[in-house]
Design a protein around this motif. Structure first.
Motif, PDB file in Angstrom:
ATOM      1  N   UNK A 120      38.714 -11.873  45.389  1.00 45.37           N
ATOM      2  CA  UNK A 120      40.129 -11.536  45.601  1.00 45.37           C
ATOM      3  C   UNK A 120      41.004 -12.737  45.944  1.00 45.37           C
ATOM      4  N   UNK A 125      46.075 -16.371  39.946  1.00 41.62           N
ATOM      5  CA  UNK A 125      47.490 -16.531  39.577  1.00 41.62           C
ATOM      6  C   UNK A 125      47.966 -17.970  39.730  1.00 41.62           C
ATOM      7  N   UNK A 127      48.103 -21.928  38.923  1.00 42.48           N
ATOM      8  CA  UNK A 127      47.783 -22.865  37.847  1.00 42.48           C
ATOM      9  C   UNK A 127      47.262 -24.168  38.451  1.00 42.48           C
ATOM     10  N   UNK A 130      49.354 -26.382  40.483  1.00 41.37           N
ATOM     11  CA  UNK A 130      49.935 -25.822  41.706  1.00 41.37           C
ATOM     12  C   UNK A 130      49.028 -25.987  42.924  1.00 41.37           C
ATOM     13  N   UNK A 136      58.440 -32.084  41.710  1.00 44.70           N
ATOM     14  CA  UNK A 136      58.468 -31.396  40.417  1.00 44.70           C
ATOM     15  C   UNK A 136      58.269 -32.345  39.248  1.00 44.70           C
ATOM     16  N   UNK A 152      49.381 -22.181  49.989  1.00 42.41           N
ATOM     17  CA  UNK A 152      48.870 -20.917  49.459  1.00 42.41           C
ATOM     18  C   UNK A 152      47.350 -20.884  49.404  1.00 42.41           C
ATOM     19  N   UNK A 156      41.350 -21.472  51.408  1.00 45.25           N
ATOM     20  CA  UNK A 156      40.316 -21.002  50.479  1.00 45.25           C
ATOM     21  C   UNK A 156      39.626 -22.139  49.733  1.00 45.25           C
TER      22      UNK A 156
ATOM     23  N   UNK B 125      39.312  -2.703  52.891  1.00 43.29           N
ATOM     24  CA  UNK B 125      39.469  -4.142  53.150  1.00 43.29           C
ATOM     25  C   UNK B 125      40.905  -4.395  53.595  1.00 43.29           C
ATOM     26  N   UNK B 234      59.609 -25.938  35.664  1.00 39.80           N
ATOM     27  CA  UNK B 234      60.157 -27.198  36.182  1.00 39.80           C
ATOM     28  C   UNK B 234      61.599 -27.384  35.723  1.00 39.80           C
ATOM     29  N   UNK B 258      44.629  -5.284  43.001  1.00 40.86           N
ATOM     30  CA  UNK B 258      45.801  -5.186  43.857  1.00 40.86           C
ATOM     31  C   UNK B 258      46.933  -5.968  43.199  1.00 40.86           C
ATOM     32  N   UNK B 260      49.878  -8.531  42.831  1.00 45.36           N
ATOM     33  CA  UNK B 260      50.027  -9.840  43.440  1.00 45.36           C
ATOM     34  C   UNK B 260      51.404 -10.005  44.059  1.00 45.36           C
ATOM     35  N   UNK B 261      52.369  -9.389  43.451  1.00 42.85           N
ATOM     36  CA  UNK B 261      53.719  -9.449  43.994  1.00 42.85           C
ATOM     37  C   UNK B 261      54.250  -8.024  44.127  1.00 42.85           C
TER      38      UNK B 261
END
Lengths: 356, 452
Positions: A120, A125, A127, A130, A136, A152, A156, B125, B234, B258, B260-261
């Protein structure tokens, strides 16, 4: 010797890195008596001598690239037949290293093994570019050494090895895993389904339940296992077990009776709701089940009475004993139940009139 | 055949065919008398005003207790924020691996999930983001199922109506309600204000509170005509990323995955207030204007040239307006410490979540294994008789309210208020005087989960 043990991890032979997750023993095979089926050059299905599918593994020879450089990655990944991550190993002498070329410590290998077992994580999501906070304008020239790990993902990844962690995780949960799930789904039979449903690992059970199909031929052990899962204390397993009930079992009077008794004993609303739906969709209900339901109808909660009356309506239960019990509901202290009973009896009388 | 002749011929054929197929009654038009507003009087046990998140559940529960129940809703369907407002993602029903809100709200969600062919996610969970345990529902199904359950429970639904006067007279509430071409006087033994804005409480003369600055509302929409994965972010200013990313998510079949947003796009509407027709009109206009501006700006961006609106909710969904002054005020400290009172009838689980002028969100999460609760006293306006509220206007301080306002909590309140109202009728006392144990016992019979 492959280290499929019931321990969290192992590091048995010097210079041979091997880590497996807990409870992987279920999926181990006896090396002396195992067979392989290959898919392409690197993905293999391990089977025991009886041809029972046990696990998959794949060797990857690739690179982890950042800062316009690539470091080779030589690793073998293992999965259960449901695509659940089991562990990884590396050829003798190979090891994982961080951005400053320091090899992983034992603690970091254990941490990596835990990270890889978590399907999970948000890597799906995210890339590649990232992974690090960066201006930038510098997307094409990622500098992992000077860049800070993105907020983020910092919890992990192995410190100073964000790209390696990310790369291996993506291999674990990439195309191979999809193929494994697809293959097992296509070749699912009584035996490997039961194996999954009896696994020590909840994820395997859920996978098995979500992949049950009406086209399978179902055995008594499988039926019993499904009933025990329906009666499980784990509401999610119970809910999914009801959801997974194949059509064949809905014609089995004994199964339906146990299912109904489970309905009376289960407290989880989601599971109860699913049981009602299954009982409604059964081709017919046995006299025994109807008799048991009649015995309970005056004692159960208002919403359960409502559900039971709907089941009777669906199956056109109109025997005199049932109609008698519904008439008793006309004296129920709850006016809502009285209304439901009245509607039920009114429909019953209409049907009598139509049949005349 | 020349063009003119052919056209004349076709016209004559058409005229003949139509005339031949028409029944004689088509021409039986008559002048009708000018319409006079139809006036009527009705009596009910429990009157619920507002068929939104809390009111729908309150009405179903009231009907299921056997009480004669009337529900007034100013719009055309039930569900409020969940349907008309577009937040078709109710929650949170689970905390720390266990279900904490059940009952009729959950039953409705379950039915909507099943009829949509979905399966529930694994709630055992604890997710990294609290809202991942909100459950996506098909709003059309939800609205229809809510209505069906109301009707099955014998609820008299009055759409397109709104109360114009509320008086307590001789132990009963007299509510005058006006809708399209109708004016009704309803006498009710118990009144439940589920407007979310404490409008009926205020009309009844009880005190209500409001912050100088309230949280923004949201106008929910979806867009098409672009592929998020193909965009070169960008080259697109950061302020547009959220709008572009969130919009791409669909309400998935929620098996084990689930979202994500949060699966909807929205524009903030500062100061949004749905209390009156006038304030709600302003909120809707402001929302639509903001969305138009956004769309025009997005279409200037690379890869977004063909962006178009694919759907937009008809109303701006509102987060905060008025709160009642009740017998007990739930404080933020009560909320984050998971305080349980003797008269706590329902749980509530959400972070303190204050949207500040649409610019930032103040969030404070509950510590592990703590779950807040809602006492009956917070649903009873001070000095009131036979009067309850359910929904976001319950008595609470602003920070506690920012957590209590979410849908599952409102559903729990709706069910609790209806049971309290029905017991009040049965016992012949005002809700403040009924024994909480009696309410709890009855709630459990109807599948609700009681704090302990």
């Amino acid at each position: 010797m492959l280290c499929f043990l019931a321990f969290g991890s192992c590091y048995l032979l010097k210079n041979k890195v091997q880590y497996f997750i807990k409870n992987s023993y279920d999926w181990s095979v006896d090396l002396k008596n195992e067979n392989y089926i290959s898919f392409g050059d690197s993905l293999f299905l391990r089977q025991n001598s009886e041809g029972k599918s046990k696990s998959f593994y794949q060797h990857f020879s690739t690179g982890v690239c950042f800062d316009n450089r690539c470091r080779p990655l030589d690793i073998t990944l293992h999965w259960t037949i449901s695509g659940r991550y089991l562990g990884f190993e590396m050829p003798k002498g190979e090891f994982l290293s961080k951005t400053d070329h320091d090899p992983f410590t034992r603690k970091e290998y254990i941490q990596l093994n835990e990270i890889l077992s978590n399907s999970d994580l948000p890597f799906r999501e995210i890339k590649y570019h990232e992974l690090m906070n960066q201006p930038e304008s510098s997307i094409e020239s990622v500098n992992a050494i000077s860049g800070a790990t993105s907020e983020r993902i910092k919890d992990f990844v192995i410190k100073n090895a964000a790209y390696t962690t990310y790369k291996i995780w993506k291999l674990v949960y990439g195309e191979s895993q999809k193929f494994i799930e697809y293959y097992t789904d296509r070749h699912l039979n009584n035996s490997n389904l039961l194996n999954l449903l009896e696994s020590q690992e909840r994820k395997d059970i859920i996978w098995g339940l979500l992949h049950m199909k009406d086209t399978l031929s179902f055995s008594i052990p499988l039926k019993n296992r499904l009933l025990s899962l329906i009666q499980s204390d784990d509401p999610y397993l119970s809910y999914n077990a009801v959801y997974a009930i194949p059509k064949a079992y809905l014609s089995d009077a004994d199964f339906l009776e146990i299912l109904f008794l489970s309905y009376l004993n289960i407290s989880d609303a989601s599971t109860k709701n699913s049981i009602v739906r299954k009982l409604k969709s059964a081709p017919s209900l046995s006299q025994n089940l109807i008799s048991k339901s009649r015995e309970s109808i005056l004692e159960i909660a208002p919403q359960e009475i409502s559900s039971l009356l709907k089941i009777y309506e669906k199956h056109r239960v109109k025997d005199s004993a049932t109609i008698g019990v519904v008439r008793k509901l006309m004296n129920h202290p709850n006016a809502y139940i009285v209304k439901l009973a009245k509607d039920f009896l009114s429909n019953y009388e209409k049907s009598l009139y139509q049949n005349q | 055949m020349s063009k003119i002749k052919r056209r004349a011929w076709l016209k004559s054929i058409g005229a003949f065919s139509v005339a031949a197929g028409l029944p004689g009654t088509v021409y039986a038009e008559t002048l009708v008398k000018p319409y006079r507003v139809k006036e009527s009087f009705s009596e009910t046990d429990i009157l619920v005003v507002g068929g939104g998140t809390a009111g729908t559940i309150a009405a179903i529960q009231a009907g299921r207790t056997g009480s004669h129940t009337t529900l007034i809703e100013s719009g055309s369907q039930l569900g409020g924020c969940t349907t008309t407002g577009g937040v078709s993602f109710p929650g949170i029903f689970h905390a720390w691996g266990e279900q904490i809100i059940g009952g009729i709200g959950w039953e409705l969600v379950l039915d909507a999930v099943e009829l949509n062919g979905d399966q529930l996610p694994d709630f055992s969970k604890t997710p990294k983001s609290h809202w991942k345990h909100q459950v996506a529902v098909n709003p059309a199904l939800y609205a229809m199922l809510a209505e069906e359950k109301c009707l099955e429970a014998g609820v008299d639904i009055r759409y397109y109506e709104s109360p114009t006067s509320v008086k307590f007279d001789n132990g009963k509430w007299l509510v005058e309600s006006i809708g399209k071409g109708v004016k009704t006087l309803i006498a009710a033994k118990q009144l439940i204000d589920c407007t979310g804005n404490a409008l009926i409480t205020s009309m009844a003369g009880y005190k209500v509170l409001r912050e100088k600055e309230t949280q923004p509302g949201s106008l929910i929409y979806s867009m098409g005509g672009y592929d998020f994965n193909q965009l070169d972010l960008s080259k697109i200013p950061n302020r547009y990323h959220r709008a572009l990313r969130q919009n791409m998510l669909r309400s998935k079949i929620r098996k084990t995955g689930e979202n994500t947003f949060v699966p909807y796009g929205y524009v903030y509407v500062n100061g949004a207030d749905s209390t009156t027709s006038e304030t709600h009109t302003i909120a809707n206009q402001k929302g639509r204007q903001s969305l138009l501006e956004l769309i025009r700006e997005l279409r200037e961006l690379p890869g977004c040239e063909n962006i178009r609106i694919t759907s937009m909710k008809t109303e701006t969904a509102v987060r905060e307006t008025f709160r009642i002054e009740g017998l007990y005020k739930i404080t933020k400290q009560d909320y984050v410490s998971g305080r349980v009172h003797d008269d706590s009838l329902s749980y509530s689980f959400y972070p303190v979540d204050l949207h500040r002028e649409g610019k930032s969100i103040y969030q404070e999460f509950l510590k592990p294994n703590l779950v807040a609760s809602i006492p009956l006293r917070a649903l009873i306006p001070k000095k009131s008789e036979n009067f309850l509220v359910a929904g976001r206007c319950l008595c609470s301080d602003r920070l506690a309210n920012s957590a209590l306002r979410v849908q599952a909590s409102c559903m729990g309140m709706g069910q609790a208020a209806a049971i309290a109202a029905s017991i009040s009728i049965q016992e012949g006392v005002t809700p403040a005087k009924i024994a909480p144990s009696l309410v709890k016992k009855r709630l459990e019979e109807y599948g609700a989960i009681i704090p302990n």
